[in-house]
Scaffold this motif. Structure first.
Motif, PDB file in Angstrom:
ATOM      1  N   ALA A  33       0.844  -1.201   0.000  1.00 59.80           N
ATOM      2  CA  ALA A  33       0.000   0.000   0.000  1.00 59.80           C
ATOM      3  C   ALA A  33       0.876   1.247   0.000  1.00 59.80           C
ATOM      4  O   ALA A  33       0.577   2.244  -0.666  1.00 59.80           O
ATOM      5  CB  ALA A  33      -0.911  -0.017   1.218  1.00 59.80           C
TER       6      ALA A  33
ATOM      7  N   SER B  83      -4.539  -7.299  -1.195  1.00 56.80           N
ATOM      8  CA  SER B  83      -5.971  -7.259  -0.867  1.00 56.80           C
ATOM      9  C   SER B  83      -6.588  -5.963  -1.394  1.00 56.80           C
ATOM     10  O   SER B  83      -5.891  -4.963  -1.609  1.00 56.80           O
ATOM     11  CB  SER B  83      -6.153  -7.338   0.642  1.00 56.80           C
ATOM     12  OG  SER B  83      -5.659  -6.158   1.221  1.00 56.80           O
ATOM     13  N   LYS B  84      -7.922  -6.008  -1.564  1.00 53.64           N
ATOM     14  CA  LYS B  84      -8.632  -4.816  -2.036  1.00 53.64           C
ATOM     15  C   LYS B  84      -8.480  -3.674  -1.023  1.00 53.64           C
ATOM     16  O   LYS B  84      -8.338  -2.507  -1.391  1.00 53.64           O
ATOM     17  CB  LYS B  84     -10.112  -5.131  -2.218  1.00 53.64           C
ATOM     18  CG  LYS B  84     -10.379  -6.009  -3.427  1.00 53.64           C
ATOM     19  CD  LYS B  84     -11.863  -6.290  -3.547  1.00 53.64           C
ATOM     20  CE  LYS B  84     -12.128  -7.141  -4.790  1.00 53.64           C
ATOM     21  NZ  LYS B  84     -13.531  -7.498  -4.937  1.00 53.64           N
ATOM     22  N   ALA B  85      -8.500  -4.062   0.246  1.00 50.84           N
ATOM     23  CA  ALA B  85      -8.385  -3.033   1.299  1.00 50.84           C
ATOM     24  C   ALA B  85      -7.028  -2.337   1.211  1.00 50.84           C
ATOM     25  O   ALA B  85      -6.940  -1.109   1.300  1.00 50.84           O
ATOM     26  CB  ALA B  85      -8.576  -3.666   2.665  1.00 50.84           C
ATOM     27  N   ALA B  86      -5.958  -3.139   0.995  1.00 51.69           N
ATOM     28  CA  ALA B  86      -4.615  -2.549   0.896  1.00 51.69           C
ATOM     29  C   ALA B  86      -4.534  -1.627  -0.318  1.00 51.69           C
ATOM     30  O   ALA B  86      -3.931  -0.551  -0.272  1.00 51.69           O
ATOM     31  CB  ALA B  86      -3.575  -3.647   0.794  1.00 51.69           C
TER      32      ALA B  86
ATOM     33  N   LEU C  34      -7.043   0.068  -1.752  1.00 53.27           N
ATOM     34  CA  LEU C  34      -7.755   1.333  -1.498  1.00 53.27           C
ATOM     35  C   LEU C  34      -7.007   2.180  -0.474  1.00 53.27           C
ATOM     36  O   LEU C  34      -6.953   3.409  -0.586  1.00 53.27           O
ATOM     37  CB  LEU C  34      -9.172   1.059  -1.014  1.00 53.27           C
ATOM     38  CG  LEU C  34     -10.242   0.999  -2.103  1.00 53.27           C
ATOM     39  CD1 LEU C  34     -11.616   0.882  -1.480  1.00 53.27           C
ATOM     40  CD2 LEU C  34     -10.214   2.241  -2.996  1.00 53.27           C
ATOM     41  N   THR C  35      -6.438   1.516   0.530  1.00 54.55           N
ATOM     42  CA  THR C  35      -5.666   2.259   1.534  1.00 54.55           C
ATOM     43  C   THR C  35      -4.520   2.998   0.848  1.00 54.55           C
ATOM     44  O   THR C  35      -4.256   4.172   1.119  1.00 54.55           O
ATOM     45  CB  THR C  35      -5.092   1.298   2.604  1.00 54.55           C
ATOM     46  OG1 THR C  35      -6.146   0.468   3.056  1.00 54.55           O
ATOM     47  CG2 THR C  35      -4.467   2.047   3.751  1.00 54.55           C
TER      48      THR C  35
ATOM     49  N   PHE D 111     -17.162   5.378   4.015  1.00 49.89           N
ATOM     50  CA  PHE D 111     -16.320   4.226   3.684  1.00 49.89           C
ATOM     51  C   PHE D 111     -17.175   2.999   3.375  1.00 49.89           C
ATOM     52  O   PHE D 111     -16.964   2.306   2.379  1.00 49.89           O
ATOM     53  CB  PHE D 111     -15.376   3.901   4.862  1.00 49.89           C
ATOM     54  CG  PHE D 111     -14.030   4.549   4.726  1.00 49.89           C
ATOM     55  CD1 PHE D 111     -13.240   4.310   3.605  1.00 49.89           C
ATOM     56  CD2 PHE D 111     -13.540   5.390   5.715  1.00 49.89           C
ATOM     57  CE1 PHE D 111     -11.996   4.922   3.485  1.00 49.89           C
ATOM     58  CE2 PHE D 111     -12.313   5.993   5.599  1.00 49.89           C
ATOM     59  CZ  PHE D 111     -11.532   5.761   4.476  1.00 49.89           C
TER      60      PHE D 111
ATOM     61  N   LEU E 178     -17.247   1.406  -0.212  1.00 49.31           N
ATOM     62  CA  LEU E 178     -16.724   0.058  -0.473  1.00 49.31           C
ATOM     63  C   LEU E 178     -17.820  -0.857  -1.023  1.00 49.31           C
ATOM     64  O   LEU E 178     -17.584  -1.674  -1.903  1.00 49.31           O
ATOM     65  CB  LEU E 178     -16.160  -0.534   0.828  1.00 49.31           C
ATOM     66  CG  LEU E 178     -14.815   0.038   1.248  1.00 49.31           C
ATOM     67  CD1 LEU E 178     -14.384  -0.533   2.592  1.00 49.31           C
ATOM     68  CD2 LEU E 178     -13.748  -0.276   0.208  1.00 49.31           C
TER      69      LEU E 178
END
Lengths: 424, 413
Positions: free
Chosen positions: B3, B255-258, B260-261, B403, B407
């Motif tokens: 990220a 990951s998708k979260a990483a 977007l972060t 958020f 998401l």
């Protein structure tokens, strides 16, 4: 003749491209309406020149009232405050309670009548009403203090007249000789006189100040002038946003190679620049029509008596903006650089030229640093011209100097563009 | 770590983008300068800046003298006497913008309780703002002056009521009444019976004076521009989607979260730097140009917390815009319109509370309102961290809500 045909063809193509770009259409048409409408509405409800009926429908301020006085003057002032249409009054029993609410920003101000208010007025001693205001809301502070000053004006007359009558009776010894019943009658007469005086004050002020023009016609309040200035500023600021659109359009075409292709056809070079300039001028004219139309219909912005003056000025402003766009395209290295430069120019020139209206008259009339620097900014002349036509009812011939200066700016920008632009 | 690589790449791109740098850092400062009046304070003269007001005194009596002295003493306007013919001729040529005419019967009318009229005649090209200022001053002084005639008229009326009583008639003689009214008027000049005293809530050891305008506008402009950067977040995500780099990144073991972060972090950092730059300018820059600086030392922890939540909330709003918008033009046009609309509603540019009667609780539905309020509480109202708990909670709520919705609606493809 053919050159005109080519130029108009370029204009028509550009117009089609412009009206497909919803981003820019929203920025050029809806954003100035949104900002102008909001600021205009806000000034309409807070302006002292707005009629009493309209004002009652307008502003509403939450104020706290602490009346620590049990006497007649405290009661009367409280009643007067509670009857004020612009206030939503909450009563508090202690100053601390009210102060805490103001400190938290829950109420815009607290009006505190001291415990000895009536006693001081009755003994003809100076006293004070405290208006505790929220420092984060300076606008409401001045409104509340202004209204309380008016209330206090009437109570002052009451206190002064009461003291004057009592003094005369006292000094003549009449009051001492009078029976309790006669004394009550004198006090009742005193009160009657006071009420007559206050009513008379409201109906016929003793000194009337009238503001007239040279022919003796009464000058209207300043709010229409402010709305005219606000929308002139918004129109000019957003007309000059065309600079970004215009310069990036020209450079994008060069980067995509379409200009090169056009040049291989028998299209004169000047027709390309002139055609694009014309398209963006038309866009600017449409902006002015929509913005001023909406301002006039929704907020009563004056448009003056010279449609010809407005039209000529608009042509000059839009020409200057489009020519500035062409100049930026000629001086920038890429479409993205042109976009950045145009954005900076749009805001900085708008700020210095007085388009972000924070005063009550065009910035070019101000003295000092701000007024001096405005004299080299085309926006300032454009706003001055619009203001003279819309707010001061001037005609085309009277704003010819502004139109001339704008055209001079435009011609210089255009010449630089033609001189420096690389078609390849 | 992955990220952070995306973050670093985005930060490098931002530093190269001069347009965005201007919008992030210089444009807000320009707004602060304009709306705080700081621009006008540069190079302004410190001498007698009062407006000159030409006066034609056709009365010459004591009433006119009191009026002129009152105008000169009120501040803002100074009087200059002219004879009538000269004043009218200069007014015609616009060499004088406005002239105040005091009528011949002014003093006599006042002392007899007769209504009198002052005429302020203005050339059409004269500044409307200056005319309004002059009018306010003259009206204010005139109102004060009428006190004497109001008292006199009332005493006369009381005297008339006592007609038939020889003792009272003597007590209410004209000379006595005039003297009484004059004495009271003179007394009111030095010791007005009632004054209106404007204060602000006291903070221990601090003055109760009204702070200058510069302080009031700073938080609004900061909040406006931090939230305008949501558009940059949305555009940056859209660009990645458009060129397909998002899909390529998705193929990487990340990951998708990483992902977007990594996209949010650079904008979050930039927003924090943006707040820092604006506040530093509010504190140091305004001081340098002679305007009053903003006191940042009141609650540093509170200001830091509100700044972090505001920046996060703006980034989250950017994700929602990126998730909802289908085209670049929707991000550019609609995004700008919505963000400016929210800023106006949240009181960033002008005080929306003045439209309370129309808007009601509507401003509370935008995060800008809460961020604005929190900064005002800490910087201007001098409150502490515990006092902005509600505002912080509201900002956190908005951030989580944005958020979650962002998401949920986000299409990584």
């Amino acid at each position: 003749m053919k050159a005109i045909y080519y130029m108009l063809s370029v204009t028509w193509k550009e117009i089609q491209v412009i009206f497909r770009d919803r981003t820019w259409l929203m920025i050029l048409f809806l954003l100035p309406l949104l900002i102008g409408g909001f600021m205009g509405a806000m000034n309409l409800v807070t302006n002292p020149a707005t009629g009493e009926d309209e004002k009652q429908e307008g502003i509403l301020l939450r104020v706290g009232l602490v009346n620590l006085d049990t006497g007649v003057f405290g009661t009367e002032v409280s009643k007067a405050i509670q009857d004020i249409a612009q206030f939503e009054v909450s009563a508090y029993t202690t100053t601390d309670q009210a102060e805490a609410r103001v400190a938290q920003g829950d109420i815009t101000s607290a009006i505190i009548i001291p415990a000895d208010f009536s006693e001081k007025i009755n003994s003809y001693e100076s006293t004070a009403i405290e208006v505790m205001v929220d420092p984060a809301e300076p606008e409401s502070a001045s409104i509340v203090t202004g209204i309380i000053n008016q209330v206090v004006g009437e109570v002052t007359i009451w206190g002064e007249v009461q003291y004057g009558v009592r003094s005369i009776f006292k000094q003549s010894g009449l009051l001492a000789q009078a029976s309790p019943q006669e004394q009550r009658a004198i006090e009742a007469q005193n009160l009657g006189v006071i009420m007559t005086r206050i009513n008379e004050m409201r109906r016929n002020p003793a000194i009337l100040v009238v503001s007239e023009d040279l022919l003796g016609a009464k000058i209207q309040g300043g709010i229409e002038l402010f709305i005219a200035l606000l929308f002139a500023g918004q129109a000019v600021m957003f007309i000059f946003f065309i600079v970004a659109m215009c310069s990036t359009s020209l450079l994008s075409e060069r980067e995509a190679g379409t200009i090169r292709r056009l040049l291989s056809a028998p299209v004169p070079r000047g027709a390309i620049i002139a055609g694009k300039t014309l398209a963006f001028m038309l866009l600017g004219c449409l902006q002015v029509v929509i913005l001023f139309g909406a301002a006039n219909l929704l907020l009563g912005a004056p448009l003056g008596h010279s449609p010809l003056g407005l039209a000529a000025l608009t042509l000059a402003v839009t020409f200057t903006a489009a020519a500035m766009g062409m100049m930026v395209a000629a001086l920038a290295k890429s479409a993205s650089q042109a976009g950045s430069i145009s954005l900076i120019l749009a805001f900085v020139l708008a700020a210095l030229g007085g388009a972000m209206v924070t005063a009550k008259e065009p910035v070019i009339r101000a003295g000092g640093f701000t007024g001096g620097i405005a004299k080299i900014i085309p926006h300032a002349y454009a706003i001055e011209g619009y203001y003279r036509v819309m707010a001061e009812n001037e005609s085309l011939s009277q704003i010819l100097p502004e139109i001339g200066i704008l055209l001079a700016f435009g011609i210089v920008f255009f010449l630089i563009a033609v001189w420096r632009f690389r078609y390849e | 770590m992955k990220a952070l690589s995306i973050t670093l790449k985005d930060l490098q791109l931002l530093v190269k983008d001069r347009g965005s740098l201007f919008q992030y850092f210089l444009l807000p400062l320009l707004f602060v300068l304009i709306f705080s009046g700081g621009l006008s304070s540069i190079g302004s003269s410190k001498g007698d800046t009062r407006l000159a007001l030409a006066v034609v005194d056709l009365d010459g009596g004591s009433g006119a003298q009191t009026l002129l002295a009152g105008i000169d003493a009120a501040g803002g306007v100074r009087t200059e006497l002219y004879d009538q013919t000269k004043a009218e001729s200069l007014l015609d040529k616009n060499e004088l913008g406005r002239v105040l005419f005091i009528p011949a019967d002014f003093s006599a009318g006042l002392s007899q309780g007769q209504p009198v009229t002052l005429r302020l005649v203005t050339h059409p090209d004269a500044s409307a703002q200056e005319t309004e200022t002059v009018l306010l001053v003259v009206e204010g002084v005139a109102n004060d002056m009428t006190l004497e005639s109001q008292i006199l008229a009332s005493l006369r009326q009381m005297g008339d009521m006592q007609a038939g009583d020889p003792n009272a008639e003597q007590a209410f003689s004209t000379e006595r009444l005039v003297e009484q009214a004059r004495n009271q008027f003179a007394h009111s000049r030095t010791q007005p019976l009632i004054v209106v005293k404007q204060t602000v809530p006291a903070r221990q050891g601090e003055s109760k004076e009204m702070p200058p305008l510069g302080q009031a506008v700073l938080s609004g402009i900061t909040v406006l521009f931090v939230f305008l950067s949501a558009q940059t977040v949305a555009r940056s995500i859209y660009e990645e989607k458009k060129v397909g780099s998002f899909r390529r990144l998705m193929a990487a073991p990340m990951s998708k979260a990483a992902l977007l972060t990594g996209k949010i972090l650079p904008n979050f950092i930039t927003a924090l730097v943006q707040i820092l730059v604006i506040f530093a300018f509010g504190s140091l820059g305004l001081r340098l140009i002679g305007a009053t600086p903003v006191p940042l030392e009141n609650a540093p922890l509170g200001v830091a917390l509100v700044s972090i939540l505001t920046a996060l909330c703006a980034c989250a709003l950017g994700i929602i815009i990126a998730a909802i918008a289908r085209t670049e033009s929707q991000i550019g046009g609609m995004g700008m319109l919505v963000l400016w609309g929210m800023g106006l509603l949240g009181g960033c540019i002008a005080p929306a509370f003045l439209l309370d009667r129309y808007l009601g609780p509507l401003p509370k539905i935008v995060p800008q309102y809460w961020a604005n309020r929190a900064f005002d509480d800490l910087l201007i109202r001098g409150l502490g961290l515990q006092d902005v708990a509600l505002e912080l909670a509201a900002l956190l709520g908005f951030t989580i809500f944005f958020f979650v919705i962002g998401l949920w609606r986000f299409d990584f493809e």
